[in-house]
Design an enzyme around this catalytic site. Structure first.
Site, PDB file in Angstrom:
ATOM      1  N   HIS A  16      45.970  28.163  45.044  1.00 32.42           N
ATOM      2  CA  HIS A  16      45.370  29.068  46.031  1.00 32.42           C
ATOM      3  C   HIS A  16      46.446  29.582  46.986  1.00 32.42           C
ATOM      4  CE1 HIS A  16      41.537  26.509  45.411  1.00 32.42           C
ATOM      5  NE2 HIS A  16      41.378  27.642  44.746  1.00 32.42           N
ATOM      6  N   LYS A  40      26.476  23.778  46.523  1.00 30.00           N
ATOM      7  CA  LYS A  40      27.504  22.916  45.931  1.00 30.00           C
ATOM      8  C   LYS A  40      27.643  21.628  46.740  1.00 30.00           C
ATOM      9  CE  LYS A  40      30.528  26.321  43.763  1.00 30.00           C
ATOM     10  NZ  LYS A  40      31.907  26.810  43.682  1.00 30.00           N
ATOM     11  N   ARG A  89      43.426  32.271  36.022  1.00 31.81           N
ATOM     12  CA  ARG A  89      44.389  31.287  35.525  1.00 31.81           C
ATOM     13  C   ARG A  89      44.568  31.397  34.023  1.00 31.81           C
ATOM     14  NH1 ARG A  89      41.091  27.040  38.640  1.00 31.81           N
ATOM     15  NH2 ARG A  89      39.839  27.647  36.893  1.00 31.81           N
ATOM     16  N   SER A 127      40.551  23.300  41.635  1.00 34.59           N
ATOM     17  CA  SER A 127      39.971  22.393  42.635  1.00 34.59           C
ATOM     18  C   SER A 127      39.173  21.281  41.978  1.00 34.59           C
ATOM     19  CB  SER A 127      39.076  23.176  43.599  1.00 34.59           C
ATOM     20  OG  SER A 127      39.841  24.016  44.410  1.00 34.59           O
TER      21      SER A 127
END
Length: 158
Positions: A16, A40, A89, A127
């Site tokens: 990040h 979440k 990614r 993450s």
């Protein structure tokens, strides 16, 4: 032009940080928009996530970290942010990110999405992987800023 980099950032990783630093060279102002994400189950509350990202990016004059909830495109409009930055990614990220960008464009034609790819050393860092490694007692210090590594260690202490 001003841009935002939205996400849950639980936790904020070196990947990040890499994207924000590179975007900060491209745009006048970057807002790292930390999403409340009430659906979440996060390790850190929103205040902690904002503080940890802010500490990692404190040396960048044109970057600020702000918590938000609600639609990303509405936040972008309210803060005069014409670009949403998203990271890709791997090819596996593309389908979801393309769908998200298309929906955001449908909701707000005036807000553009720009994809950035991370520096190669961060292509595998996420993450969720960092959270799992940390929760299983592994060393995550090479994947996250120092303050985040410390915060993850502190979670394990009684």
């Amino acid at each position: 032009m001003n841009a935002m980099y939205p996400g849950t950032f639980d936790p904020f990783t070196n990947g990040h940080c890499d994207l924000v630093r590179r975007a900060a060279r491209l745009y006048d102002r970057i807002v790292v928009a930390v999403a409340a994400s009430p659906g979440k189950d996060t390790l850190f509350d929103i205040e902690q996530r904002v503080a940890l990202a802010g500490e990692a990016l404190a040396d960048l004059d044109n970057v600020e970290v702000i918590a938000y909830q609600g639609l990303t495109v509405e936040f972008a409009r309210q803060h005069d942010l014409g670009v949403i930055i998203r990271g890709l990614r791997a090819v596996s990220d593309f389908e979801f990110e393309f769908q998200l960008a298309s929906m955001n464009r449908r909701l707000a034609e005036d807000v553009e999405t720009v994809f950035l790819t991370p520096t190669e050393q961060y292509t595998f860092v996420s993450s969720s992987l960092v959270r799992e490694i940390a929760q299983l007692g592994g060393n995550v210090s090479e994947f996250v800023p120092a303050a985040v590594s410390q915060a993850l260690s502190d979670l394990k202490k009684p």
